[in-house]
Design a protein around this motif. Structure first.
Motif, short mmCIF file in Angstrom:
data_model
loop_
_atom_site.label_atom_id
_atom_site.label_comp_id
_atom_site.label_asym_id
_atom_site.label_seq_id
_atom_site.Cartn_x
_atom_site.Cartn_y
_atom_site.Cartn_z
N TYR A 32 22.89 12.97 2.57
CA TYR A 32 21.11 13.01 3.08
C TYR A 32 20.69 12.65 1.79
O TYR A 32 18.82 12.44 2.36
CB TYR A 32 21.41 14.62 3.82
N ILE A 33 21.13 12.60 0.97
CA ILE A 33 19.71 12.10 -0.27
C ILE A 33 19.18 10.92 0.22
O ILE A 33 17.71 10.11 0.27
CB ILE A 33 20.36 12.69 -1.51
N ALA A 34 19.96 9.06 0.04
CA ALA A 34 19.44 8.64 0.68
C ALA A 34 19.55 8.03 1.80
O ALA A 34 18.49 7.34 2.29
CB ALA A 34 20.76 7.85 0.36
N GLU A 35 19.54 8.63 2.87
CA GLU A 35 19.44 8.76 3.78
C GLU A 35 17.42 9.57 4.12
O GLU A 35 17.31 8.48 4.79
CB GLU A 35 20.22 9.67 5.21
N THR A 36 17.29 10.53 3.37
CA THR A 36 16.30 10.49 3.44
C THR A 36 15.37 9.59 2.85
O THR A 36 14.27 9.89 3.38
CB THR A 36 16.44 11.94 3.26
N GLU A 37 15.82 9.70 2.17
CA GLU A 37 14.55 8.09 1.03
C GLU A 37 14.23 7.16 1.93
O GLU A 37 13.74 6.38 1.77
CB GLU A 37 15.42 7.98 -0.55
N ALA A 38 15.50 7.11 2.67
CA ALA A 38 15.98 5.34 3.12
C ALA A 38 14.89 6.11 4.60
O ALA A 38 14.02 4.67 4.92
CB ALA A 38 17.21 5.12 3.48
N GLY A 39 14.51 7.12 4.82
CA GLY A 39 12.90 6.98 5.90
C GLY A 39 12.10 7.15 6.11
O GLY A 39 10.96 7.27 7.13
N GLN A 40 11.91 7.27 4.58
CA GLN A 40 10.62 7.58 3.37
C GLN A 40 10.08 5.62 3.60
O GLN A 40 10.79 5.51 2.98
CB GLN A 40 10.06 7.94 2.47
N THR A 41 9.04 5.24 4.15
CA THR A 41 9.39 3.56 4.49
C THR A 41 7.83 3.68 2.81
O THR A 41 7.51 4.56 3.29
CB THR A 41 8.17 3.35 5.81
N ALA A 42 7.32 1.89 2.99
CA ALA A 42 6.68 2.69 1.50
C ALA A 42 5.08 2.26 2.39
O ALA A 42 4.72 3.46 1.80
CB ALA A 42 6.79 0.68 1.65
N GLY A 43 5.16 2.67 3.66
CA GLY A 43 3.95 2.48 4.85
C GLY A 43 3.43 4.53 4.03
O GLY A 43 2.26 4.82 3.84
N ASN A 44 4.35 5.02 3.66
CA ASN A 44 4.79 6.47 3.30
C ASN A 44 3.94 7.42 2.15
O ASN A 44 4.06 8.12 1.72
CB ASN A 44 5.66 7.39 3.87
N MET A 45 4.40 6.00 0.79
CA MET A 45 4.23 5.85 -0.72
C MET A 45 2.81 7.23 0.01
O MET A 45 1.39 6.43 0.23
CB MET A 45 4.12 4.97 -1.25
N SER A 46 2.26 7.92 -1.36
CA SER A 46 1.42 8.53 -1.76
C SER A 46 0.09 7.65 -2.24
O SER A 46 0.60 6.57 -3.00
CB SER A 46 1.62 9.75 -2.58
N SER A 47 -1.02 8.01 -1.39
CA SER A 47 -1.80 6.49 -1.69
C SER A 47 -2.06 6.90 -3.13
O SER A 47 -2.80 6.39 -3.35
CB SER A 47 -2.94 7.00 -0.67
N ASP A 48 -1.65 8.15 -3.96
CA ASP A 48 -2.86 8.24 -5.01
C ASP A 48 -2.05 7.61 -6.08
O ASP A 48 -3.32 7.46 -7.13
CB ASP A 48 -2.11 9.89 -5.19
N THR A 49 -0.99 7.16 -5.81
CA THR A 49 -0.62 6.77 -6.92
C THR A 49 -1.05 4.96 -7.09
O THR A 49 -0.64 4.48 -7.97
CB THR A 49 1.45 6.79 -6.25
N HIS A 50 -1.56 4.46 -5.91
CA HIS A 50 -2.11 2.80 -5.92
C HIS A 50 -3.72 2.99 -6.90
O HIS A 50 -4.69 2.06 -5.98
CB HIS A 50 -1.69 2.39 -4.57
N THR A 51 -4.43 4.04 -6.44
CA THR A 51 -5.75 4.14 -6.60
C THR A 51 -6.38 4.76 -7.84
O THR A 51 -4.74 5.39 -8.85
CB THR A 51 -6.33 5.12 -5.83
N ARG A 52 -7.27 4.75 -8.51
CA ARG A 52 -7.47 5.40 -9.83
C ARG A 52 -7.97 7.29 -9.35
O ARG A 52 -8.32 7.40 -8.57
CB ARG A 52 -8.31 4.62 -10.49
N ARG A 53 -7.51 7.15 -10.35
CA ARG A 53 -7.86 9.07 -10.24
C ARG A 53 -8.83 9.65 -10.14
O ARG A 53 -9.97 8.70 -11.10
CB ARG A 53 -7.14 10.04 -11.82
N ALA A 54 -9.70 10.31 -9.31
CA ALA A 54 -10.69 10.94 -8.91
C ALA A 54 -11.18 11.93 -10.37
O ALA A 54 -12.32 12.49 -9.84
CB ALA A 54 -10.89 11.65 -7.24
#
Length: 446
Positions: free
Chosen positions: A423-445
């Motif tokens: 279930y660990i790998a399956e859950t991770e695979a279900g999270q597509t790149a588009g669902n990555m937190s936008s915070d990790t690709h922008t500077r801090r507010a």
């Protein structure tokens, strides 16, 4: 030994005068004894030492990093013998040890490649023996002391951490499935890996013990619909986390409180603790797992992510303990599992991450080096040297020493998690790149 001769055991070369008499004799004797130890310690690369009396010593077979250092204090060789870690770090901070060729990371790599040889040094053995007698006082962290310990490291300028952390301010081991990930990607994958092990679904109540600047808690709320309570003893972190939650529109899902986990009285479906167990102290293990057991609902799941050691018993490094993490204790996996078992909970999964933190620290060191002048303006040159040594020494402890990171999943019921780890790998695979937190690709507010 005369000028240009090689030592009798062929482990080092020495150029300079003969061992002198009078007031210079102690300094020469200290350097000679240090040379004997370095002759056994340096098994790779090449280390050249210019000693305080103007003599030159060369160690190692070559074939690796090449480093030259200059010692400017006549008492330093004796101090290095008596307490290697503490004296080396302080000498680098104070400038009585100067690197004239190569880098600090290269120096530490050479010195820490043979960790058994380091531990065999007489001063190192004595320090560990004395620490064994002082374990309770060194690593006992009641609530008041825990507040002071946390303030020492975390209530310094947030601007400093912004110089080398990722945009989400993840100050713990990242997750490098291939080793080619950027720091931003690896920290996002770390949060995803943890979330998968927590078996999250919308509406679950999560307690985050040691919530830092709030990045993990906000991720669990935003991506998985959890309701999160984050605990930290750092006033700076709590203020920054609350500000971030408000700016992200998550204040109704995430709350950050300056409270010790031992004071928590709520009930939660999930409990997560990342990079906090190292601050509990050996005498606090049972209280920590008792607190997890108390706040976890009957069908709940907990995950503890911590730095540990493969040695039979944990401990702490004298320099790290004095300057970076007072009260810290890096546990062995066996100590930790035993304490978890005494709480009555099931250990439902264990994973050991070995070189992931070495890569994380490499990224941090490189980023700090790029922003070193900004760090010097925030503090001073000695602080910059301290921070450089901290990051580099920790990297080499993971790369060449006994340190690793473990993740322990716990539950009150044996059937709270699936029968296999699929279930660990399956859950991770279900999270597509588009669902990555936008915070990790922008500077801090904040």
């Amino acid at each position: 030994m005369s000028n240009g001769e090689t030592s009798h055991d062929q482990r080092y070369e020495h150029q300079g005068g003969r061992t002198g008499r009078g007031r210079l004799a102690p300094a020469r004797a200290g350097m000679w004894l240090l040379a004997r130890s370095l002759g056994h310690l340096v098994r790779t690369g090449r280390l050249t030492v210019f000693d305080p009396l103007g003599e030159t010593w060369r160690f190692g077979p070559g074939g690796g990093p090449s480093v030259s250092i200059r010692l400017t204090d006549r008492a330093l060789p004796a101090r290095l013998l008596a307490n290697p870690s503490l004296a080396l770090g302080e000498a680098y901070m104070d400038g009585t040890l100067r690197i004239e060729a190569g880098t600090l990371r290269d120096l530490l790599s050479i010195c820490m490649t043979e960790i058994d040889a380091v531990d065999a040094l007489p001063g190192r053995r004595l320090t560990r023996w004395l620490d064994g007698f002082r374990t309770r006082s060194l690593h006992h962290n009641p609530i008041r002391r825990s507040h002071a310990n946390v303030a020492h490291h975390y209530d310094i300028s947030t601007d400093l951490y912004d110089l080398f952390l990722d945009a989400d301010r993840q100050y713990s081991c990242a997750y490098f499935p291939t080793g080619d990930e950027t720091l931003e990607e690896a920290q996002t994958l770390k949060k995803r890996h943890i979330a998968a092990k927590l078996l999250l679904r919308p509406g679950l109540e999560v307690l985050d013990i040691g919530s830092g600047w709030g990045g993990l808690g906000m991720e669990l709320a935003r991506q998985h619909g959890a309701r999160v309570t984050g605990l930290s003893l750092s006033a700076e972190q709590i203020a920054a986390a609350r500000d971030r939650a408000a700016q992200s529109g998550l204040s109704d899902q995430v709350a950050f409180e300056q409270r010790d986990y031992r004071e928590e009285r709520g009930q939660y479906d999930r409990v997560v603790s990342v990079g906090m167990f190292e601050h509990v102290g050996r005498s606090g293990f049972d209280a920590f797992f008792a607190a997890l057991q108390r706040v976890l609902r009957p069908d709940g799941v907990a995950l503890v992510h911590a730095i540990g050691t493969k040695a039979p018993r944990g401990g702490s490094d004298p320099w790290i303990r004095k300057y970076i993490f007072p009260g810290g204790y890096l546990p062995s996996l066996s100590e930790t599992i035993a304490a978890a078992e005494r709480s009555g909970m099931w250990v439902t999964d264990v994973e050991v991450l070995r070189l992931h933190y070495a890569e994380t620290l490499r990224h941090w060191s490189e980023r700090f080096a790029q922003e070193r002048e900004a760090a010097r303006k925030l503090y001073d040159e000695r602080f910059c040297r301290m921070w450089e040594f901290y990051l580099a020494a920790c990297e080499m402890a993971f790369r060449n020493g006994r340190l690793m990171v473990f993740q322990i999943q716990l539950a009150k019921r044996r059937d709270s998690v699936p029968l296999t780890r699929d279930y660990i790998a399956e859950t991770e695979a279900g999270q597509t790149a588009g669902n990555m937190s936008s915070d990790t690709h922008t500077r801090r507010a904040s």
